[in-house]
Design an enzyme around this catalytic site. Structure first.
Site, mmCIF file in Angstrom:
data_model
loop_
_atom_site.group_PDB
_atom_site.id
_atom_site.type_symbol
_atom_site.label_atom_id
_atom_site.label_comp_id
_atom_site.label_asym_id
_atom_site.label_seq_id
_atom_site.Cartn_x
_atom_site.Cartn_y
_atom_site.Cartn_z
ATOM 1 N N ASP A 21 0.852 -1.191 0.000
ATOM 2 C CA ASP A 21 0.000 0.000 0.000
ATOM 3 C C ASP A 21 0.888 1.242 0.000
ATOM 4 O OD1 ASP A 21 -1.946 1.919 0.380
ATOM 5 O OD2 ASP A 21 -2.151 1.508 2.539
ATOM 6 N N ASN A 23 -0.347 4.551 -0.176
ATOM 7 C CA ASN A 23 -0.959 5.805 0.279
ATOM 8 C C ASN A 23 -1.734 5.700 1.588
ATOM 9 O OD1 ASN A 23 -3.065 4.306 -0.620
ATOM 10 N ND2 ASN A 23 -3.984 5.881 -1.916
ATOM 11 N N ASP A 25 -4.200 3.833 2.706
ATOM 12 C CA ASP A 25 -5.628 3.521 2.862
ATOM 13 C C ASP A 25 -5.858 2.047 3.223
ATOM 14 O OD1 ASP A 25 -5.092 2.253 0.502
ATOM 15 O OD2 ASP A 25 -6.693 3.193 -0.657
ATOM 16 N N ASP A 29 -1.699 -1.240 -3.880
ATOM 17 C CA ASP A 29 -2.007 -0.475 -5.097
ATOM 18 C C ASP A 29 -0.857 -0.541 -6.100
ATOM 19 O OD1 ASP A 29 -0.159 1.455 -4.004
ATOM 20 O OD2 ASP A 29 -1.805 2.080 -2.683
ATOM 21 N N ASP A 98 -4.449 -10.451 -15.873
ATOM 22 C CA ASP A 98 -5.485 -11.451 -15.620
ATOM 23 C C ASP A 98 -6.661 -11.114 -16.536
ATOM 24 O OD1 ASP A 98 -7.035 -13.457 -14.242
ATOM 25 O OD2 ASP A 98 -5.794 -13.055 -12.480
ATOM 26 N N ASP A 199 -8.636 -16.420 -16.744
ATOM 27 C CA ASP A 199 -9.463 -16.902 -15.638
ATOM 28 C C ASP A 199 -10.498 -17.935 -16.119
ATOM 29 O OD1 ASP A 199 -10.068 -16.218 -12.756
ATOM 30 O OD2 ASP A 199 -12.051 -15.870 -13.607
ATOM 31 N N GLU A 254 -6.380 -20.782 -16.980
ATOM 32 C CA GLU A 254 -6.800 -21.441 -15.744
ATOM 33 C C GLU A 254 -7.890 -22.426 -16.126
ATOM 34 O OE1 GLU A 254 -8.618 -20.681 -11.304
ATOM 35 O OE2 GLU A 254 -9.398 -19.593 -13.009
ATOM 36 N N HIS A 327 -3.660 -17.306 -5.370
ATOM 37 C CA HIS A 327 -4.551 -16.554 -4.484
ATOM 38 C C HIS A 327 -5.819 -17.337 -4.109
ATOM 39 C CE1 HIS A 327 -6.183 -16.230 -8.422
ATOM 40 N NE2 HIS A 327 -7.295 -15.681 -7.956
ATOM 41 N N ASP A 328 -6.002 -18.526 -4.675
ATOM 42 C CA ASP A 328 -7.180 -19.344 -4.362
ATOM 43 C C ASP A 328 -6.832 -20.523 -3.453
ATOM 44 O OD1 ASP A 328 -8.837 -17.813 -6.029
ATOM 45 O OD2 ASP A 328 -8.322 -19.033 -7.782
HETATM 46 C C1 GLC Z 1 -10.826 -17.990 -10.715
HETATM 47 C C2 GLC Z 1 -10.048 -17.048 -9.848
HETATM 48 C C3 GLC Z 1 -10.765 -16.877 -8.546
HETATM 49 C C4 GLC Z 1 -12.105 -16.274 -8.844
HETATM 50 C C5 GLC Z 1 -12.876 -17.080 -9.882
HETATM 51 C C6 GLC Z 1 -13.976 -16.268 -10.463
HETATM 52 O O1 GLC Z 1 -10.869 -19.267 -10.205
HETATM 53 O O2 GLC Z 1 -8.734 -17.509 -9.686
HETATM 54 O O3 GLC Z 1 -10.063 -16.086 -7.633
HETATM 55 O O4 GLC Z 1 -12.846 -16.176 -7.668
HETATM 56 O O5 GLC Z 1 -12.083 -17.489 -10.955
HETATM 57 O O6 GLC Z 1 -13.454 -15.275 -11.293
HETATM 58 CA CA CA Z 2 -3.538 2.105 -1.269
#
Ligand code: GLC
Ligand code: CA
Length: 558
Positions: A21, A23, A25, A29, A98, A199, A254, A327-328
């Site tokens: 981050d 700034n 908040d 970013d 993405d 995605d 993905e 991230h999943d």
């Molecule tokens: C993919 C992404 C996930 C998202 C889902 C819907 O699996 O990696 O984070 O929630 O698609 O876009």
């Molecule tokens: Ca920020």
């Protein structure tokens, strides 16, 4: 095997909300990313995969997009983006965006129009169906609990949302939708971005009959039901012709629900579709049947079987992408390694070795290079992820699990484990923000942080750096063939790589026991040297003592 830069690269995934981050908040970013590019340069990665930074109401943290050509207000401006892209390119780092085009946000102007009336010009941009026997058109479930269909009183029809109610699925059978997507992709590529992570791209083509699927623990069929639908390859080949041909990009799909046979079509070497796919079979290795909510530990033999199936299965025909985290997923050291103080670093390095020595393009998820761990969430109010929150209410509400059970599963498997702020240093909030972070910081940041690890030669960070460097100077790591040894061993993952005269033996102990290991036939200890290992004093020998969570790579010429 044909050489390509994207086969030789290491990709680093940034989840912008939690990276840095700039700034105060409390939300990461773009300027925060720009500030930290030198850190990534130091690590040695080649490509950044940026999780979505587009305008979004953030029902699913940016995976619900309301404008594909604007930057999310909280993340900055298009000028900030351009500056970040230029600064990355100055350092020789590429940026892959993405691409979330299975669905948009329900606040996207297309959907706002589409729901207005049955004859609206945008009606056909989405998937509308009438009720069946007064109920949902079929039994498909949303990835985030409940039915995948939502009734819209305006026109008295249902729309499909394989993800949240605020993520309506686009109708890819409509050529106008495909035109819009290709235009948008060309616009970003003309700006200078270097490719796309696509995605849930395996879900874009739906069977027009919308057949029911097998119900899971909540009574609905899996959101993966439409995977690898009737026209998916046709559409990706069209995308290749209209967008990607003649451009030098990295593309990774993905592909939830992908099989080996399907992956060969998506990622075949002939270059007609994608460079590579993410498959998820190894992410189900500790699932309870088809249900991910469990705290079951994997059996290493299953993991070896799955990884080997993909390594061998795509060799020569397509290309693998390699990952333990994104991230999943929860943190790999807590899931497949050991996050207790004593072996955390050893097991994080062991997992890194095991993955980075395989054939395929490795992906490092932010913080994985520090051995960041799962998070001691106290109760449900600590979670931010709609998947976790919805599953908790649904499954506890239905009596499938008790609150205690579900909390245990969430602590082990929730996506939020990977989404807490990046741990930069031991100052307040781990140096992530001067404000209040949007999600709690893992309290172990005073011990686990980048500043400490960069200054220590034997840290997880420096080990990753060395693995990445080795890949750059050893073709056998990138292009060598893979062969599994000891498939039935419950604790050791051992495999060979070979290219011409060069060969590597990779030995990884996934557990805390001391083990004996006999060099296989054809391997002469006198002619071996250690390429890398997580115990500094490892020595090749005909009979080796492999220590807890030890990883060692032996190198030889035939
Ligand atoms: C993919 C992404 C996930 C998202 C889902 C819907 O699996 O990696 O984070 O929630 O698609 O876009
Ligand atoms: Ca920020």
């Amino acid at each position: 095997m044909e050489k390509a830069w994207w086969k030789e690269s290491v990709v680093y995934q940034i989840y912008p909300r939690s990276f840095k981050d700039s700034n105060g908040d409390g939300i990461g970013d773009l300027n925060g990313i720009t500030e930290k590019l030198d850190y990534l340069k130091e690590l040695g990665i080649d490509v950044i995969w940026l999780s979505p930074v587009y305008q979004s109401p953030n029902d699913d943290n940016g995976y619900d997009i309301s404008d594909y050509r604007k930057i999310m207000t909280e993340f900055g401006t298009m000028e900030d983006f351009d500056r970040m892209l230029a600064a990355a390119h100055d350092r020789g780092i590429k940026i892959v965006m993405d691409l979330v085009v299975n669905h948009t946000s329900d606040e996207h102007p297309w959907f706002v129009e589409s729901r207005k009336s049955k004859d609206n010009p945008y009606r056909d941009y989405y998937i509308w169906r009438p009720a069946k026997d007064g109920k949902e058109p079929n039994n498909w479930g949303s990835c985030f609990s409940g039915s995948a269909w939502k009734y819209d009183p305006e026109t008295e029809m249902y729309f499909l949302h394989l993800f949240s109610k605020k993520q309506p699925d686009l109708n890819w059978d409509n050529p106008k939708v495909r035109d819009e997507v290709y235009d948008m992709m060309n616009w970003w590529l003309d700006k200078g971005v270097d490719g796309f992570r696509m995605d849930v791209i395996s879900l874009i083509s739906k069977d027009p009959d919308f057949p029911d699927g097998k119900p899971g623990i909540n009574g609905y069929a899996s959101f993966n039901e439409p995977a690898n639908g009737p026209h998916v390859h046709e559409y990706l080949q069209e995308m290749r012709r209209r967008v990607l041909d003649g451009r030098d990009t990295l593309t990774v799909g993905e592909c939830s629900g992908v099989t080996l046979e399907e992956a060969k079509k998506y990622a075949r070497n002939d270059g007609r579709e994608l460079n590579m796919v993410f498959q998820f079979e190894h992410m189900d290795v500790d699932a309870d049947g088809s249900n991910k909510w469990s705290d079951k530990k994997m059996d290493l033999r299953d993991l070896k079987e799955i990884m080997t199936k993909w390594e061998k299965g795509l060799e020569d025909t397509a290309w693998n992408s390699l990952f333990w985290e994104n991230h999943d997923q929860p943190r790999s050291v807590s899931r497949f390694g050991n996050d207790d103080g004593k072996y955390r670093e050893k097991s994080a390095k062991m997992l890194a070795t095991c993955l980075h020595m395989m054939q395929g393009t490795p992906y490092v998820y932010q913080g994985e290079e520090l051995g960041m761990t799962n998070v001691p969430f106290r109760d449900i109010s600590d979670f931010r992820d709609l998947d976790s929150i919805n599953a908790y209410h649904e499954l506890v509400g239905q009596g499938v699990f008790t609150e205690e059970e579900m909390m245990r599963y969430l602590r082990y498997k929730s996506r939020d484990n990977a989404r807490t702020p990046f741990q930069w240093d031991d100052s307040e909030n781990a140096g992530f923000t001067t404000g209040t972070p949007w999600i709690m910081v893992n309290p172990n940041y005073t011990e686990i942080n980048a500043a400490e690890q960069m200054g220590r030669a034997d840290s997880v960070f420096n080990y990753y750096k060395e693995l990445i460097r080795l890949r750059k100077t050893n073709d056998v790591i990138v292009y060598g063939t893979y062969e599994l040894l000891l498939p039935d061993d419950k604790e050791l993952y051992v495999y060979e790589r070979r290219l011409g005269e060069k060969k590597l033996l990779v030995i990884c102990n996934f557990y805390g026991n001391n083990r004996k290991f006999t060099l296989p036939e054809g391997w002469d200890s006198d002619r071996l040297s250690v390429m890398i290992g997580n115990y500094s004093d490892a020595q090749p020998a005909a009979e080796m003592d492999i220590r807890p969570y030890e990883a060692v790579v032996l190198e030889a010429e035939d």
